[in-house]
Design a protein around this motif. Structure first.
Motif, mmCIF file in Angstrom:
data_model
loop_
_atom_site.group_PDB
_atom_site.id
_atom_site.type_symbol
_atom_site.label_atom_id
_atom_site.label_comp_id
_atom_site.label_asym_id
_atom_site.label_seq_id
_atom_site.Cartn_x
_atom_site.Cartn_y
_atom_site.Cartn_z
ATOM 1 N N ARG A 20 0.814 -1.223 0.000
ATOM 2 C CA ARG A 20 0.000 0.000 0.000
ATOM 3 C C ARG A 20 0.841 1.264 0.000
ATOM 4 O O ARG A 20 0.456 2.276 -0.590
ATOM 5 C CB ARG A 20 -0.918 -0.024 1.230
ATOM 6 C CG ARG A 20 -1.864 1.158 1.350
ATOM 7 C CD ARG A 20 -2.762 0.988 2.560
ATOM 8 N NE ARG A 20 -1.986 0.826 3.777
ATOM 9 C CZ ARG A 20 -1.494 1.841 4.488
ATOM 10 N NH1 ARG A 20 -1.689 3.086 4.080
ATOM 11 N NH2 ARG A 20 -0.796 1.610 5.583
ATOM 12 N N THR A 21 1.988 1.265 0.673
ATOM 13 C CA THR A 21 2.805 2.481 0.791
ATOM 14 C C THR A 21 4.018 2.467 -0.138
ATOM 15 O O THR A 21 4.950 3.254 0.049
ATOM 16 C CB THR A 21 3.282 2.677 2.238
ATOM 17 O OG1 THR A 21 4.128 1.569 2.606
ATOM 18 C CG2 THR A 21 2.105 2.750 3.196
ATOM 19 N N TYR A 22 4.013 1.588 -1.123
ATOM 20 C CA TYR A 22 5.173 1.504 -2.019
ATOM 21 C C TYR A 22 5.359 2.801 -2.801
ATOM 22 O O TYR A 22 6.476 3.307 -2.917
ATOM 23 C CB TYR A 22 5.011 0.325 -2.974
ATOM 24 C CG TYR A 22 6.139 0.227 -3.975
ATOM 25 C CD1 TYR A 22 7.411 -0.181 -3.579
ATOM 26 C CD2 TYR A 22 5.945 0.563 -5.319
ATOM 27 C CE1 TYR A 22 8.455 -0.266 -4.489
ATOM 28 C CE2 TYR A 22 6.975 0.480 -6.239
ATOM 29 C CZ TYR A 22 8.229 0.072 -5.811
ATOM 30 O OH TYR A 22 9.268 0.008 -6.708
ATOM 31 N N PHE A 23 4.286 3.348 -3.346
ATOM 32 C CA PHE A 23 4.376 4.638 -4.030
ATOM 33 C C PHE A 23 4.080 5.753 -3.040
ATOM 34 O O PHE A 23 3.145 5.658 -2.240
ATOM 35 C CB PHE A 23 3.396 4.696 -5.208
ATOM 36 C CG PHE A 23 3.860 3.917 -6.402
ATOM 37 C CD1 PHE A 23 4.740 4.479 -7.320
ATOM 38 C CD2 PHE A 23 3.446 2.613 -6.603
ATOM 39 C CE1 PHE A 23 5.187 3.765 -8.426
ATOM 40 C CE2 PHE A 23 3.875 1.883 -7.696
ATOM 41 C CZ PHE A 23 4.754 2.461 -8.613
ATOM 42 N N ARG A 24 4.892 6.805 -3.093
ATOM 43 C CA ARG A 24 4.800 7.896 -2.134
ATOM 44 C C ARG A 24 4.823 9.230 -2.865
ATOM 45 O O ARG A 24 5.344 9.349 -3.972
ATOM 46 C CB ARG A 24 5.955 7.808 -1.120
ATOM 47 C CG ARG A 24 5.947 6.476 -0.372
ATOM 48 C CD ARG A 24 7.104 6.301 0.568
ATOM 49 N NE ARG A 24 7.017 4.994 1.218
ATOM 50 C CZ ARG A 24 7.885 4.554 2.130
ATOM 51 N NH1 ARG A 24 8.915 5.315 2.488
ATOM 52 N NH2 ARG A 24 7.738 3.356 2.672
ATOM 53 N N GLU A 311 12.675 -8.108 12.937
ATOM 54 C CA GLU A 311 11.571 -7.148 12.958
ATOM 55 C C GLU A 311 11.098 -6.745 11.564
ATOM 56 O O GLU A 311 10.060 -6.105 11.429
ATOM 57 C CB GLU A 311 11.999 -5.885 13.721
ATOM 58 C CG GLU A 311 12.426 -6.121 15.162
ATOM 59 C CD GLU A 311 11.281 -6.660 16.003
ATOM 60 O OE1 GLU A 311 10.130 -6.239 15.772
ATOM 61 O OE2 GLU A 311 11.536 -7.503 16.884
ATOM 62 N N LEU A 312 11.864 -7.103 10.536
ATOM 63 C CA LEU A 312 11.612 -6.600 9.194
ATOM 64 C C LEU A 312 11.031 -7.677 8.294
ATOM 65 O O LEU A 312 11.372 -8.860 8.409
ATOM 66 C CB LEU A 312 12.912 -6.075 8.579
ATOM 67 C CG LEU A 312 13.530 -4.864 9.292
ATOM 68 C CD1 LEU A 312 15.001 -4.725 8.917
ATOM 69 C CD2 LEU A 312 12.772 -3.587 8.926
ATOM 70 N N ALA A 318 18.647 -8.686 1.641
ATOM 71 C CA ALA A 318 18.590 -7.457 0.839
ATOM 72 C C ALA A 318 17.227 -6.804 0.950
ATOM 73 O O ALA A 318 17.113 -5.585 1.126
ATOM 74 C CB ALA A 318 18.923 -7.762 -0.622
ATOM 75 N N GLN A 319 16.184 -7.593 0.855
ATOM 76 C CA GLN A 319 14.834 -7.031 0.944
ATOM 77 C C GLN A 319 14.568 -6.456 2.329
ATOM 78 O O GLN A 319 13.959 -5.386 2.451
ATOM 79 C CB GLN A 319 13.804 -8.106 0.599
ATOM 80 C CG GLN A 319 13.823 -8.497 -0.857
ATOM 81 C CD GLN A 319 12.849 -9.614 -1.170
ATOM 82 O OE1 GLN A 319 12.127 -10.101 -0.303
ATOM 83 N NE2 GLN A 319 12.830 -10.042 -2.431
ATOM 84 N N ARG A 320 15.035 -7.123 3.352
ATOM 85 C CA ARG A 320 14.815 -6.598 4.709
ATOM 86 C C ARG A 320 15.620 -5.321 4.931
ATOM 87 O O ARG A 320 15.152 -4.391 5.596
ATOM 88 C CB ARG A 320 15.152 -7.670 5.747
ATOM 89 C CG ARG A 320 14.149 -8.827 5.748
ATOM 90 C CD ARG A 320 14.357 -9.769 6.913
ATOM 91 N NE ARG A 320 15.517 -10.625 6.738
ATOM 92 C CZ ARG A 320 15.520 -11.778 6.070
ATOM 93 N NH1 ARG A 320 14.403 -12.211 5.503
ATOM 94 N NH2 ARG A 320 16.613 -12.509 5.974
ATOM 95 N N ALA A 350 11.103 -6.270 -2.563
ATOM 96 C CA ALA A 350 10.992 -5.767 -1.179
ATOM 97 C C ALA A 350 9.734 -4.927 -1.033
ATOM 98 O O ALA A 350 9.135 -4.859 0.055
ATOM 99 C CB ALA A 350 12.224 -4.946 -0.818
ATOM 100 N N GLY A 351 9.314 -4.278 -2.113
ATOM 101 C CA GLY A 351 8.135 -3.423 -2.072
ATOM 102 C C GLY A 351 6.823 -4.174 -1.982
ATOM 103 O O GLY A 351 5.773 -3.549 -1.816
ATOM 104 N N THR A 352 6.859 -5.492 -2.117
ATOM 105 C CA THR A 352 5.632 -6.273 -1.925
ATOM 106 C C THR A 352 5.318 -6.450 -0.448
ATOM 107 O O THR A 352 4.230 -6.912 -0.098
ATOM 108 C CB THR A 352 5.734 -7.647 -2.602
ATOM 109 O OG1 THR A 352 6.775 -8.424 -1.973
ATOM 110 C CG2 THR A 352 6.042 -7.490 -4.088
ATOM 111 N N PHE A 353 6.290 -6.128 0.404
ATOM 112 C CA PHE A 353 6.103 -6.185 1.854
ATOM 113 C C PHE A 353 5.912 -4.772 2.393
ATOM 114 O O PHE A 353 6.460 -3.811 1.853
ATOM 115 C CB PHE A 353 7.320 -6.823 2.532
ATOM 116 C CG PHE A 353 7.623 -8.213 2.077
ATOM 117 C CD1 PHE A 353 7.027 -9.307 2.686
ATOM 118 C CD2 PHE A 353 8.513 -8.447 1.029
ATOM 119 C CE1 PHE A 353 7.300 -10.598 2.265
ATOM 120 C CE2 PHE A 353 8.796 -9.722 0.596
ATOM 121 C CZ PHE A 353 8.191 -10.806 1.220
ATOM 122 N N ASP A 354 5.169 -4.650 3.452
ATOM 123 C CA ASP A 354 4.992 -3.340 4.073
ATOM 124 C C ASP A 354 6.184 -3.007 4.952
ATOM 125 O O ASP A 354 6.711 -3.873 5.664
ATOM 126 C CB ASP A 354 3.710 -3.317 4.918
ATOM 127 C CG ASP A 354 2.456 -3.323 4.059
ATOM 128 O OD1 ASP A 354 2.522 -2.795 2.928
ATOM 129 O OD2 ASP A 354 1.432 -3.857 4.511
#
Length: 366
Positions: A20-24, A311-312, A318-320, A350-354
Motif C-alpha cells: 500500500r505504501t510503495y508509491f509515495r 523485525e523486518l 537485501a529485501q529486509r 521488497a516493495g511487496t512487503f509493508d
C-alpha cells in the motif's frame, strides 16, 4: 519532466504488484519508494551494457526513480541512465530523474593527469576559477552549476531534470570557513531558483555523505536549519517568496549500520530550539529524503543483525535491508545500486512487503 497525471498512471500500472505504501508523494506526483542508483561499477562498456539492461528492467517493473551524477563511474553513468530511460517502455513524464552538480566529472575514464585535465577542461575555458575549487575537484559556483546542468541535460538526452542536487557541499569546508560555505550555498540556490524559472529543473536539493550526520563540532558539519534559511533567502534574492523556495529534497546515506541520520540529534528545530536528528528535521520541515546506500554498497546482502532482521519483512537480507530504509521518517525512496537485472527483481520485490510503522521502527532502536 515528471507530472501528476503521468506518475499516477505509472502507479496504476504497477501498484497492484506492491504494498500500500510503495508509491509515495513527491513533487507533483508519486514515486516508487525503491529507487535506482547508478554510482557503483567499473567504467567499462561491459558494465555500461549491464547497467542499461538493469535500469530498463527497473523502469519496466515499477521503479520510477532514477538517481545519477555527472561524475559517477568516471562520467559514464548519466549517458547510460539517459539511454535506459529512452529505451524503456515508459513515458518520460512518469519518471523522477535526478542528478547533481559539484564534482568535476571525467569523460569516461580517469585521465593520466587529473590536475591538467581540470585545468584544460574547466579552468582555462572559464567554467570555474581555481580559487573556487576545493580539493582540486569540487565547486558550486553559479557558473559551474549552470555548465554542469548543461552537460547533464545533454548526457541524459532530456530538456529538464526533476530534482537537481548540490553535491556534497561539505567538501568546500576543506578550503574555506563554514560561513563562506553557507554564502556559496546560497549563491548556488539562487542559480537553481533561476533554473526553476527557466524550466530546466523541477526542484532542487542537497546530496550529502557526512554533512547532516556528524555533530556540530565536526569539520564536515552543516546545519540543516541554516541550509533551509539560505534557500529562503535565495528565493527572495531572485524576486520570489521566501516560503516558496525550491529546496525540496535531501539525499544522505541511511541503512542498518549507518543510522545516525535518525539516531543522532545534530540539528536545531527552528521553532522550538530542540535538538533533533536529520530525518526528524526533514519530517518537520516537509523535506523529502532519498536514502542512499540502502544496501551499504552490497554489504547488507550478506545479512543484518539478527535482532533487527527479525523485525523486518522480506524474503532475503537485501529485501529486509531495503525495508529498513523505507521505514524511516521522511524517507520517500531508498536508493539501491541496480547493476544486474536479477538483482533488480529481487530488490523491487521488497516493495511487496509493508515497511515498519513509526512505533515499530522506533522500537528497533530501544
Amino acid at each position: 519532466m515528471a507530472t501528476h497525471d503521468a506518475t499516477w498512471r505509472y502507479r496504476d500500472r504497477f501498484g497492484d504488484r506492491y504494498g500500500r505504501t510503495y508509491f509515495r508523494r513527491f513533487g507533483p506526483g508519486v514515486v516508487s519508494s525503491i529507487g535506482a542508483g547508478s554510482y557503483r561499477g567499473e567504467p567499462t562498456p561491459e558494465v555500461d551494457e549491464r547497467h542499461h539492461e538493469a535500469l530498463v528492467t527497473a523502469l519496466s517493473n515499477g521503479c520510477n526513480v532514477l538517481d545519477t551524477a555527472p561524475d559517477y563511474r568516471r562520467g559514464r553513468a548519466e549517458g547510460v541512465v539517459g539511454d535506459a530511460l529512452a529505451a524503456a517502455d515508459v513515458d518520460r513524464d512518469s519518471v523522477l530523474l535526478a542528478t547533481k552538480g559539484g564534482f568535476v566529472p571525467f569523460d569516461g575514464e580517469r585521465p593520466a593527469d587529473p590536475s591538467a585535465y581540470v585545468r584544460e577542461q574547466f579552468v582555462e575555458p572559464g567554467l570555474v576559477d581555481p580559487a573556487d575549487l576545493a580539493r582540486g575537484s569540487h565547486a558550486m559556483t553559479p557558473a559551474f552549476l549552470e555548465a554542469m546542468l548543461d552537460r547533464s541535460l545533454g548526457a541524459l538526452g532530456v530538456d529538464a531534470v526533476d530534482c537537481y542536487y548540490v553535491h556534497s557541499p561539505e567538501t568546500q569546508l576543506a578550503a574555506r570557513s563554514s560561513e563562506a560555505v553557507y554564502d556559496k550555498l546560497q549563491a548556488a540556490f539562487e542559480q537553481l531558483e533561476r533554473e526553476l524559472e527557466r524550466g530546466r529543473i523541477g526542484r532542487y536539493g542537497v546530496a550529502s555523505w557526512e554533512a547532516f550526520r556528524v555533530p556540530p563540532d565536526h569539520d564536515r558539519h552543516l546545519s540543516l536549519a541554516r541550509v533551509l534559511d539560505r534557500a529562503r533567502a535565495a528565493a527572495e534574492s531572485v524576486g520570489g517568496d521566501a516560503d516558496d523556495h525550491g529546496l525540496a529534497a535531501l539525499q544522505l546515506p541511511f541503512n542498518v549500520h549507518m543510522a545516525d541520520a535518525f539516531t543522532s540529534a545534530h540539528h536545531e528545530d527552528p521553532e522550538s530550539g530542540e535538538a533533533v536528528s536529520a530525518l526528524e528535521f526533514a519530517h518537520r520541515e516537509g523535506l523529502s529524503v532519498f536514502a542512499s546506500s540502502a544496501l551499504m554498497g552490497g554489504d547488507l546482502v550478506e545479512g543484518l543483525p539478527p535482532d533487527i532482521s527479525a523485525e523486518l519483512a522480506g524474503d532475503s537480507p537485501a529485501q529486509r535491508a531495503i525495508n529498513f530504509a523505507r521505514s524511516a521518517p521522511a524517507v520517500v525512496s531508498a536508493l539501491v545500486g541496480m547493476g544486474r537485472p536479477a538483482y533488480v527483481r529481487e530488490d523491487l520485490a521488497a516493495g511487496t512487503f509493508d515497511p515498519l510503522g513509526a512505533s515499530a521502527f522506533d522500537a528497533v532502536f530501544e
